[in-house]
Design a protein around this motif. Structure first.
Motif, mmCIF file in Angstrom:
data_model
loop_
_atom_site.group_PDB
_atom_site.id
_atom_site.type_symbol
_atom_site.label_atom_id
_atom_site.label_comp_id
_atom_site.label_asym_id
_atom_site.label_seq_id
_atom_site.Cartn_x
_atom_site.Cartn_y
_atom_site.Cartn_z
ATOM 1 N N ALA B 234 64.756 32.290 36.017
ATOM 2 C CA ALA B 234 64.013 32.289 34.750
ATOM 3 C C ALA B 234 62.527 32.439 35.035
ATOM 4 O O ALA B 234 61.815 33.186 34.345
ATOM 5 N N GLY B 235 62.039 31.755 36.076
ATOM 6 C CA GLY B 235 60.633 31.871 36.463
ATOM 7 C C GLY B 235 60.284 33.283 36.889
ATOM 8 O O GLY B 235 59.222 33.807 36.542
ATOM 9 N N LEU B 236 61.215 33.916 37.613
ATOM 10 C CA LEU B 236 60.963 35.276 38.100
ATOM 11 C C LEU B 236 60.890 36.264 36.932
ATOM 12 O O LEU B 236 59.962 37.086 36.858
ATOM 13 N N VAL B 237 61.851 36.153 36.004
ATOM 14 C CA VAL B 237 61.840 37.055 34.846
ATOM 15 C C VAL B 237 60.564 36.841 34.038
ATOM 16 O O VAL B 237 59.890 37.801 33.640
ATOM 17 N N GLY B 238 60.211 35.562 33.833
ATOM 18 C CA GLY B 238 58.961 35.259 33.134
ATOM 19 C C GLY B 238 57.764 35.840 33.863
ATOM 20 O O GLY B 238 56.852 36.390 33.248
#
Lengths: 229, 301
Positions: B234-238
């Motif tokens: 989720a952090g990477l996509v964000g």
């Protein structure tokens, strides 16, 4: 195999100890019924063997190891050598029989080929031939418990703990479950079964350890559920 | 087997609480974009400061008929006065170069600078813009001695130190930078809390699975890794969304500021990319760490 050495367990929120000065030795290959009314400490006994709880006093030895000296990161390895069966089966509803049993091996990182070989064998052993692709809700209670036993046994544990495995099952089906447990016991696996199913205890004539208010009040080989009955 | 199993668990986790995952991704994206923008402005300010300090000038404006300074007596400075000022300036030890800008040249430059606002150019006549001496100093810090030597001399209207103007401008930029970092900080706190909540929900949704994993002797890493990676993904996509926002802010904020405020130095794409990589890494690590700390509380081993 399992040694309780003067074990007392007091839960923080309760004054009355769940177990008091319990001394029990279960040897390799034995079949032991743990009997007693609800709240007598049967489940606490099993949780101590799994190191889900720590004794307040005394020592628990499993397979020659003192659990109080066992590092936390080694606890998973202890649990790989102990199988568990519960009254409520605890199957995963979105996985079929094969996947439920295989799950126990997947999550300890066993290779796929090994899983493909071992899981069908165990499914046959518990008497579920041809039902590997059924979902849990398509099975009867007795069959679901057989799946749970297969999952507990698939990694060939040294010890099988069963917490009221026949509690949700009618008496006729319970006999079948007990035969499966007996078959597992005959492979050399130590079985400890907590129960208050008097008929089963009386029928099987195995060792009986009776707990009452956290104390061992009877330890009898080839015993029955209770003398009063 | 292991990899496939872990990936499968992550996918189940992200899909089961999709709305929470989306809100997490958006929050992380905004937080990281603001964080990156703060860094971009910071970089731009420090680049520009260095550039401007090299070129700093003191401008000495001469009297014109329209100047309000009473010592000018509503008259243009004479050629004689200009010559005196010029020779005196050249004698000062702090001065490295003196350049004279005539009224015509100043008007031409004015017209050029304000070409986008023709009304302003039309209402100004040649001669309204004063002629000036542009003085380059050896050390920009020494402007005070030059201005005090020149102020009040016949024909001198005012002495303007460009450093003072720039300081005001940099103060605004600094404010912008701190505002961006402050909002980013608040967003980061929100992101950490949302990560915690998402992972808690995820752990709750899969309590059956984790309970069985615990019983059959799955290692802690095996149980926790899917959750931690769920947060990290989720952090990477964000972070990737934040990268797009940062590219936009470079094009529409920094470059536009540069156009209208005549930033001397352009912020290079390589430093933008560096900042993007840095913010994505911060986002991923932050989410993974928040997941890990949450699990310690909610996933008993």
């Amino acid at each position: 195999m399992i040694h309780f050495d003067n074990v007392t367990k007091v839960y923080p929120s309760q004054n009355r100890p769940a177990l008091q000065h319990v001394n029990v030795a279960v040897e390799k290959g034995e079949f032991v019924f743990l009997v007693g009314p609800s709240g007598s400490g049967k489940s606490t006994f099993l949780r101590l063997v799994l190191k889900e709880e720590r004794p307040s006093q005394g020592h628990v030895h499993v397979a020659g190891k003192d659990l109080s000296r066992l590092n936390n990161w080694k606890v998973p390895h202890l649990r790989r050598r102990i199988g568990c069966v519960f009254q409520d089966f605890r199957l995963l509803p979105n996985k079929n029989v094969f996947e439920n049993v295989a799950f126990a091996l997947e999550v300890i990182g066993k290779p796929r080929r090994f899983i493909g070989k071992v899981v069908p064998e165990v499914i046959d052993l518990v008497g579920l031939e041809g039902k590997a692709h059924r979902m849990p809700d398509e099975l009867s209670g007795g069959e679901q418990q057989r799946v749970a036993i297969a999952r507990a046994f698939v990694n060939r544990p040294m010890i099988l703990l069963a917490d009221e495995p026949t509690g949700n099952i009618d008496p006729a089906t319970s006999i079948g479950i007990m035969k499966v447990l007996d078959r597992i016991n005959r492979t050399g696996t130590t079985v400890v079964m907590a129960t208050h199913d008097a008929a089963i205890v009386d029928a099987f004539r195995k060792r009986v350890v009776e707990l009452e208010d956290g104390r061992v009040v009877r330890d009898q080989s080839r015993g029955v559920y209770g003398q009063a009955y | 087997m292991r990899v496939q199993f872990v990936l499968q668990e992550i996918w189940i986790g992200l899909r089961r609480n999709l709305t929470m995952s989306i809100s997490l991704v958006i929050t992380v994206a905004i937080a990281m974009a603001l964080f990156g923008t703060g860094l971009l402005i910071n970089k731009q300010v420090s680049n520009s400061t260095n550039y401007w300090y090299d070129k700093i000038e003191v401008s000495i404006f001469m009297c014109t008929k329209t100047s309000s300074n009473t010592s000018c007596n509503k008259a243009d400075a004479t050629q004689e006065q200009k010559n005196t000022i010029k020779s005196d300036l050249e004698k000062l030890p702090q001065v490295s170069a003196v350049e004279y800008e005539s009224k015509d040249a100043a008007f031409a430059r004015f017209k050029d600078q304000f070409s986008s606002t023709p009304g302003m150019v039309q209402s100004t006549k040649a001669g309204d813009i004063p002629d000036s001496f542009r003085v380059r100093l050896k050390n920009p810090e020494e402007y005070k001695s030059v201005s005090s030597a020149m102020l009040g001399r016949p024909g001198v209207d005012q002495v303007v130190n460009e450093q003072e103007i720039l300081k005001k401008f940099f103060r605004i930029l600094n404010g912008l930078q701190w505002a961006a970092l402050l909002i980013a900080g608040i967003q980061v706190i929100a992101a950490v809390l949302i990560v915690g909540n998402t992972i808690r929900l995820s752990a709750f949704n899969r309590r059956r699975e984790t309970g069985i994993m615990r019983l059959v002797g799955s290692s802690n890493m095996y149980i926790q890794l899917p959750f931690i990676l769920e947060g990290a993904i989720a952090g990477l996509v964000g972070g990737i969304l934040a990268a797009f926002l940062l590219v936009l802010s470079k094009i529409f904020l920094i470059d536009r500021l540069q156009g209208s405020l005549q930033f001397a130095s352009q912020l290079s794409w390589s430093s933008v990319v560096g900042i993007i990589i840095f913010s994505v890494c911060v986002g991923v690590l932050l989410c993974a760490l928040a997941s890990f700390l949450t699990l310690r509380r909610y996933l008993k081993i």
